[in-house]
Scaffold this active site. Structure first.
Site, PDB file in Angstrom:
ATOM      1  N   THR A 253     -17.095  31.121  82.467  1.00 61.28           N
ATOM      2  CA  THR A 253     -17.707  31.602  81.219  1.00 61.28           C
ATOM      3  C   THR A 253     -19.054  30.944  80.978  1.00 61.28           C
ATOM      4  O   THR A 253     -20.053  31.618  80.665  1.00 61.28           O
ATOM      5  CB  THR A 253     -16.781  31.317  80.026  1.00 61.28           C
ATOM      6  OG1 THR A 253     -15.509  31.926  80.242  1.00 61.28           O
ATOM      7  CG2 THR A 253     -17.385  31.852  78.738  1.00 61.28           C
TER       8      THR A 253
ATOM      9  N   ASP B 203     -20.648  34.696  74.210  1.00 60.79           N
ATOM     10  CA  ASP B 203     -21.135  36.080  74.246  1.00 60.79           C
ATOM     11  C   ASP B 203     -22.290  36.263  73.272  1.00 60.79           C
ATOM     12  O   ASP B 203     -23.244  37.009  73.547  1.00 60.79           O
ATOM     13  CB  ASP B 203     -20.015  37.057  73.876  1.00 60.79           C
ATOM     14  CG  ASP B 203     -19.105  37.360  75.052  1.00 60.79           C
ATOM     15  OD1 ASP B 203     -19.446  36.971  76.192  1.00 60.79           O
ATOM     16  OD2 ASP B 203     -18.053  37.990  74.833  1.00 60.79           O
TER      17      ASP B 203
END
Length: 207
Positions: A32, A91
Site C-alpha cells: 500500500t 488513497d
C-alpha cells in the site's frame, strides 16, 4: 462501474504478484505504502514538467497496488482493520497527488486556469465522495452509490491523458475533465440523497 472487473484483476491478472509477495514475506501495508509513493511521485514529477504520457505509464505501474494489497490481506487471513484504514487514508494522498499534479500541469505547461480549476473540482468532489461514504458507514447507513467512484475517476483521467499527449489531441483530456467534474459532483449529490432517504426511513420507523 469498474467494480465488476475487480475480481478478474485480483483473481487472474494480478494473482502471480499476490502469491510472489506473500512468499517473499512482504506485508500488504508495505505494498500500500509503496504504491502510494509511486503514484504520488509519478504525478508530481512528470505532470508538472509536461511529461504526461510518461507520467501515466509510471503511475500505472504502481496503481494496481490498490488491488494487490487487499488480495494479499484476504489470502493471508489478516484479521485487523488497520490495513483497510491505511489503504483508505493513503488513497486520499494518491488522489491529491494525481489531480494536484495535473493541476500544476495546467498551471505551468498548458497554462489554462479553467482546466486547473476543473482538476481542483474533481479533487474536492472525490474527497467529499469518500468522506460521505465513511461518515455514512459510521452512522449506520449505506452510501456506496454513485456514477464516479475512485476507480472510475482514475481510469477516466489516466487513459484520456495518455492518448491526449501521445496523439497531440488535448481535447481528449479536456472533455474527460469536464465529464469527471460533472460525474464527481453528481456522485456527491447521489450519496447525500441516498443517506437522507435512509435517515428519514429510520426516523419514521422509530416514531
Amino acid at each position: 462501474m469498474l467494480d465488476r472487473f475487480k475480481q478478474f484483476w485480483q483473481g487472474v491478472m494480478l494473482a502471480p504478484f499476490v502469491n510472489l509477495f506473500i512468499r517473499l514475506g512482504i506485508s500488504p501495508d508495505v505494498v500500500t505504502l509503496v504504491g502510494t509513493l509511486g503514484v504520488s511521485f509519478g504525478a508530481l514529477f512528470f505532470f508538472p514538467r509536461g511529461m504526461v504520457w510518461e507520467g501515466v505509464l509510471f503511475i500505472t505501474a504502481f496503481v494496481f497496488s490498490d488491488l494487490i494489497d487487499g488480495a494479499m490481506a484476504r489470502k493471508t487471513g489478516r484479521k485487523d482493520d488497520f490495513g483497510a484504514f491505511l489503504d483508505s487514508t493513503l488513497d486520499r494522498v494518491a488522489d491529491g497527488a494525481l489531480f494536484g499534479g495535473l493541476a500544476l500541469y495546467f498551471a505551468w505547461q498548458a497554462e489554462s486556469r479553467l482546466y486547473l480549476v476543473l482538476c481542483l473540482v474533481i479533487l474536492l468532489m472525490g474527497a467529499v465522495t469518500s468522506y460521505a461514504r465513511a461518515k455514512a458507514d459510521h452512522l449506520g447507513y449505506d452510501a456506496k452509490v454513485g456514477i464516479a467512484e475512485r476507480p472510475d475517476r482514475l481510469v477516466g483521467m489516466l487513459v484520456p491523458a495518455f492518448f491526449a499527449d501521445v496523439l497531440d489531441l488535448p481535447i481528449l483530456l479536456e472533455v474527460a475533465l469536464w465529464a469527471l467534474a460533472v460525474a464527481a459532483t453528481v456522485t456527491v449529490v447521489q450519496r447525500i440523497w441516498v443517506v437522507r432517504r435512509q435517515a428519514l426511513e429510520r426516523a419514521a420507523s422509530q416514531a
